[in-house]
Design a protein around this motif. Structure first.
Motif, PDB file in Angstrom:
ATOM      1  N   ARG A   1       3.957   0.478   7.449  1.00 48.58           N
ATOM      2  CA  ARG A   1       4.760  -0.593   8.074  1.00 48.58           C
ATOM      3  C   ARG A   1       5.864   0.020   8.945  1.00 48.58           C
ATOM      4  O   ARG A   1       5.563   0.873   9.763  1.00 48.58           O
ATOM      5  CB  ARG A   1       5.307  -1.533   6.985  1.00 48.58           C
ATOM      6  CG  ARG A   1       4.159  -2.241   6.236  1.00 48.58           C
ATOM      7  CD  ARG A   1       4.640  -3.066   5.077  1.00 48.58           C
ATOM      8  NE  ARG A   1       5.230  -2.217   4.059  1.00 48.58           N
ATOM      9  CZ  ARG A   1       6.194  -2.580   3.230  1.00 48.58           C
ATOM     10  NH1 ARG A   1       6.688  -3.796   3.292  1.00 48.58           N
ATOM     11  NH2 ARG A   1       6.652  -1.744   2.339  1.00 48.58           N
TER      12      ARG A   1
ATOM     13  N   GLY B   1       0.830  -1.218   0.000  1.00 46.16           N
ATOM     14  CA  GLY B   1       0.000   0.000   0.000  1.00 46.16           C
ATOM     15  C   GLY B   1       0.854   1.253   0.000  1.00 46.16           C
ATOM     16  O   GLY B   1       2.077   1.191   0.150  1.00 46.16           O
TER      17      GLY B   1
ATOM     18  N   GLY C   1       8.148   2.054   8.009  1.00 48.32           N
ATOM     19  CA  GLY C   1       8.644   3.304   7.425  1.00 48.32           C
ATOM     20  C   GLY C   1       8.167   4.539   8.179  1.00 48.32           C
ATOM     21  O   GLY C   1       7.288   4.455   9.042  1.00 48.32           O
ATOM     22  N   ASP C   2       8.745   5.680   7.828  1.00 48.27           N
ATOM     23  CA  ASP C   2       8.384   6.931   8.505  1.00 48.27           C
ATOM     24  C   ASP C   2       7.440   7.800   7.681  1.00 48.27           C
ATOM     25  O   ASP C   2       7.120   8.921   8.070  1.00 48.27           O
ATOM     26  CB  ASP C   2       9.657   7.722   8.865  1.00 48.27           C
ATOM     27  CG  ASP C   2      10.506   8.032   7.639  1.00 48.27           C
ATOM     28  OD1 ASP C   2      10.060   7.702   6.511  1.00 48.27           O
ATOM     29  OD2 ASP C   2      11.605   8.590   7.799  1.00 48.27           O
ATOM     30  N   GLY C   3       7.045   7.283   6.519  1.00 47.59           N
ATOM     31  CA  GLY C   3       6.118   8.047   5.687  1.00 47.59           C
ATOM     32  C   GLY C   3       6.759   9.202   4.937  1.00 47.59           C
ATOM     33  O   GLY C   3       6.061   9.997   4.299  1.00 47.59           O
ATOM     34  N   ARG C   4       8.067   9.271   5.011  1.00 47.09           N
ATOM     35  CA  ARG C   4       8.760  10.414   4.395  1.00 47.09           C
ATOM     36  C   ARG C   4       9.613  10.002   3.193  1.00 47.09           C
ATOM     37  O   ARG C   4       9.926   8.819   3.017  1.00 47.09           O
ATOM     38  CB  ARG C   4       9.676  11.085   5.433  1.00 47.09           C
ATOM     39  CG  ARG C   4       8.936  11.715   6.585  1.00 47.09           C
ATOM     40  CD  ARG C   4       7.953  12.756   6.098  1.00 47.09           C
ATOM     41  NE  ARG C   4       7.322  13.500   7.193  1.00 47.09           N
ATOM     42  CZ  ARG C   4       6.250  14.248   7.024  1.00 47.09           C
ATOM     43  NH1 ARG C   4       5.652  14.352   5.843  1.00 47.09           N
ATOM     44  NH2 ARG C   4       5.736  14.908   8.043  1.00 47.09           N
TER      45      ARG C   4
ATOM     46  N   ASN D   1       5.167  -1.957  -8.358  1.00 46.95           N
ATOM     47  CA  ASN D   1       5.671  -0.773  -9.065  1.00 46.95           C
ATOM     48  C   ASN D   1       5.324  -0.821 -10.551  1.00 46.95           C
ATOM     49  O   ASN D   1       5.938  -0.117 -11.353  1.00 46.95           O
ATOM     50  CB  ASN D   1       7.190  -0.659  -8.878  1.00 46.95           C
ATOM     51  CG  ASN D   1       7.563  -0.305  -7.448  1.00 46.95           C
ATOM     52  OD1 ASN D   1       6.740   0.232  -6.707  1.00 46.95           O
ATOM     53  ND2 ASN D   1       8.780  -0.599  -7.058  1.00 46.95           N
TER      54      ASN D   1
ATOM     55  N   GLY E   1       2.644   3.752   1.485  1.00 44.93           N
ATOM     56  CA  GLY E   1       3.151   3.949   2.842  1.00 44.93           C
ATOM     57  C   GLY E   1       3.585   5.382   3.095  1.00 44.93           C
ATOM     58  O   GLY E   1       3.817   5.787   4.224  1.00 44.93           O
ATOM     59  N   ARG E   2       3.712   6.132   2.001  1.00 41.33           N
ATOM     60  CA  ARG E   2       4.138   7.533   2.183  1.00 41.33           C
ATOM     61  C   ARG E   2       3.571   8.450   1.110  1.00 41.33           C
ATOM     62  O   ARG E   2       3.856   9.638   1.102  1.00 41.33           O
ATOM     63  CB  ARG E   2       5.642   7.620   2.188  1.00 41.33           C
ATOM     64  CG  ARG E   2       6.308   6.983   0.961  1.00 41.33           C
ATOM     65  CD  ARG E   2       7.787   7.143   1.054  1.00 41.33           C
ATOM     66  NE  ARG E   2       8.469   6.375   0.027  1.00 41.33           N
ATOM     67  CZ  ARG E   2       9.739   6.516  -0.256  1.00 41.33           C
ATOM     68  NH1 ARG E   2      10.462   7.392   0.403  1.00 41.33           N
ATOM     69  NH2 ARG E   2      10.309   5.782  -1.188  1.00 41.33           N
TER      70      ARG E   2
HETATM   71  P1  AMP Z   1       9.095   1.267  -3.206  1.00 42.82           P
HETATM   72  O1  AMP Z   1      10.099   0.181  -3.391  1.00 42.82           O
HETATM   73  O2  AMP Z   1       9.672   2.621  -2.991  1.00 42.82           O
HETATM   74  O3  AMP Z   1       8.083   1.256  -4.305  1.00 42.82           O
HETATM   75  O4  AMP Z   1       8.332   0.968  -1.824  1.00 42.82           O
HETATM   76  C1  AMP Z   1       7.822  -0.278  -1.465  1.00 42.82           C
HETATM   77  C2  AMP Z   1       6.779  -0.129  -0.393  1.00 42.82           C
HETATM   78  O5  AMP Z   1       7.361   0.448   0.781  1.00 42.82           O
HETATM   79  C3  AMP Z   1       5.621   0.767  -0.751  1.00 42.82           C
HETATM   80  O6  AMP Z   1       4.476   0.218  -0.179  1.00 42.82           O
HETATM   81  C4  AMP Z   1       5.973   2.091  -0.125  1.00 42.82           C
HETATM   82  O7  AMP Z   1       4.850   2.874   0.152  1.00 42.82           O
HETATM   83  C5  AMP Z   1       6.687   1.641   1.153  1.00 42.82           C
HETATM   84  N1  AMP Z   1       7.658   2.622   1.628  1.00 42.82           N
HETATM   85  C6  AMP Z   1       8.856   2.937   1.090  1.00 42.82           C
HETATM   86  N2  AMP Z   1       9.484   3.870   1.809  1.00 42.82           N
HETATM   87  C7  AMP Z   1       8.669   4.170   2.856  1.00 42.82           C
HETATM   88  C8  AMP Z   1       8.746   5.066   3.956  1.00 42.82           C
HETATM   89  N3  AMP Z   1       9.799   5.840   4.184  1.00 42.82           N
HETATM   90  N4  AMP Z   1       7.708   5.098   4.819  1.00 42.82           N
HETATM   91  C9  AMP Z   1       6.634   4.324   4.636  1.00 42.82           C
HETATM   92  N5  AMP Z   1       6.501   3.448   3.635  1.00 42.82           N
HETATM   93  C10 AMP Z   1       7.492   3.377   2.738  1.00 42.82           C
END
Ligand code: AMP
Ligand code: MG
Length: 479
Positions: free
Chosen positions: A116, A89, A118-121, A247, A91-92
């Motif tokens: 999860r 989902g 992550g910090d949402g940033r 992605n 996450g940020r």
């Molecule tokens: P990505 O590989 O960047 O497409 O991220 C994979 C998953 O991790 C996605 O669900 C993102 O929303 C989540 N995600 C990545 N970085 C963060 C973050 N800093 N905080 C929260 N969720 C994250």
């Protein structure tokens, strides 16, 4: 029309609550506008200068809402490096709503139900990269999400040490991913799967509404669009780096830019993502991975379509669409306007020679675009010139069969062979400056990103060769 006067709708919220999390953005401290793309703003029907819109920063920072906006994060699953994760989902990234067929999303806007650990940033480094590459891919004619604006802040987050957080406002006609379907299939929710498919047809494939076997037809479109996009990646030497099914956009466009790279020297085995130790997402592997991802999508859709028919369709069309798009564009890059039986072997021989020569992939084509018999300009780019020298013998003979002049060939080749490619070394330079609060390069980079085939004499410094220490470097996916 001003950006801050836009009126949004939120059609995704007409789906069941399981599809999303209604969430408010968490503002950053002391936000400020770093860059805007007026070209992307045009997509929303904005004709006033967005950089002068005082509300822009507040809207990106979630301190002010556009009319009709109801922020939410989308729920999805995905295969990450081949392993299924049942719930990911946004996450940020937080969706603001939709206008003019574009869904607005602020990435780095704070925690959601799907954050999860992550910090949402998102950090300035990766946000700046996403902002510029979105516009550069568009400039190259590759289907992509776009970027409207980038803001920086005084908020610290921890990645490679302490870094400043930023937000990109990105746009896409869809943010539904292969992984969105995978979520509802794994959750055992066939009705939701069907609702999602109907939503996708409405949003991305409206011509399929009210047709027979519409879900299979939708799948066929996803296969075609994906094959075409990946073909363009291969044509321009783009390595995405994280082709997880979450992605992969359902309309086939490129989304979610992380440790991406354009090839410096032509090396098909190049892997831009440092964490990808197995090379799953190597440059050469991208078409095969797209095919695998599409087979996972077929599986996810199996409760609502004939799975065998979908797989058959994948086998019958993906390779053909990919090959025809790839060769069509590569022949254009090579300046071949007529067709000859041996063109495919000329193309393959060229790629092999490029690999053996150790030569910058896109710089080679730019030089080839003005070639009229004098080889040195091209050969000087190579570490080992003899392979290309031999290939040019065959190429010269082939050009004799063309019925247009050198000048005509040059003109058409310059239109498809970019002078400006957003290489990592140049992005790195812009990042290092930005981290010292000097944002001067970003405007220049955006300018060439949107018109990469043109000459920009005053911006020549952005077309320099990659310094040796930066050639085909690997990137961290921390972002
Ligand atoms: P990505 O590989 O960047 O497409 O991220 C994979 C998953 O991790 C996605 O669900 C993102 O929303 C989540 N995600 C990545 N970085 C963060 C973050 N800093 N905080 C929260 N969720 C994250
Ligand atoms: Mg992602």
């Amino acid at each position: 029309m001003k950006f801050s006067d836009l009126k949004l709708t939120t059609p995704y919220l007409s789906l069941a609550p399981l599809f999303y999390d209604r969430v408010e953005p968490t503002p950053l401290e002391k936000p400020f506008v770093i860059a805007t793309s007026q070209d992307a703003a045009k997509l929303l029907g904005i004709n006033e200068d967005i950089s002068l819109d005082e509300e822009l920063v507040k809207i990106l920072n979630g301190e002010r809402r556009l009319k009709g906006s109801q922020p939410f994060a989308m729920c999805y699953a995905g295969h990450q490096f081949g392993y299924f994760v049942p719930r990911l989902g946004d996450g940020r990234a937080i969706n603001l709503g939709k206008v003019n067929g574009q869904n607005l999303q602020i990435k780095g806007a704070g925690l959601t139900l799907y954050s999860r650990q992550g910090d949402g940033r998102a950090v300035l480094r990766s946000s700046l990269r996403e902002f510029l590459i979105s516009e550069a891919m568009y400039g190259l004619g590759i289907a992509t999400s776009r970027a409207l604006a980038l803001i920086g802040s005084d908020t610290d987050v921890t990645r490679q040490g302490w870094e400043k957080a930023a937000i990109v406002l990105r746009l896409s006609p869809t943010w539904v991913r292969f992984g969105t379907f995978e979520y509802f299939n794994a959750a055992g929710e066939p009705e939701k799967l069907q609702q999602l498919a109907d939503y996708v047809i409405d949003e991305s494939y409206p011509e399929l509404k009210n047709t027979q076997e519409k879900y299979l037809k939708m799948y066929a479109k996803v296969v075609q669009n994906t094959a075409k996009t990946i073909a363009k990646w291969q044509v321009y030497g783009f390595n995405h780096g994280v082709m997880n099914t979450d992605n992969m956009a359902i309309d086939g466009r490129t989304i979610d830019y992380g440790p991406f790279a354009f090839l410096d020297t032509y090396d098909p085995n190049y892997i831009c993502n440092r964490s990808d130790t197995q090379g799953r997402y190597s440059f050469r592997g991208q078409p095969g991975i797209a095919h695998w991802n599409l087979s996972q999508l077929a599986l996810a859709l199996s409760p609502i379509l004939n799975h065998e028919a979908a797989l058959e369709l994948l086998e019958d069309t993906f390779g053909d669409v990919y090959e025809s798009e790839y060769t069509h564009l590569m022949y254009k890059r090579m300046g071949l306007q007529t067709k000859e039986e041996k063109d495919l072997s000329l193309l393959k021989l060229m790629l092999r020679s490029l690999e053996q020569s150790v030569i910058d992939y896109n710089a080679f084509f730019r030089k080839l675009s003005v070639y009229s018999g004098k080889r040195n300009e091209i050969l000087d780019l190579a570490l080992h010139y003899e392979y290309l020298d031999r290939w040019l013998d065959t190429y010269d003979a082939r050009l004799e069969k063309e019925n247009h002049t050198d000048e005509q060939r040059h003109t058409s080749m310059l239109e498809v062979n970019p002078k400006y490619i957003l290489k990592n070394h140049i992005l790195q330079e812009a990042i290092e400056k930005a981290q010292k609060e000097d944002f001067s390069m970003i405007k220049d980079l955006l300018h060439v990103a949107l018109a990469p085939f043109d000459e920009h004499p005053e911006l020549e410094y952005l077309a320099q060769q990659t310094p040796l220490q930066f050639k085909n470097i690997k990137l961290s996916c921390s972002s």
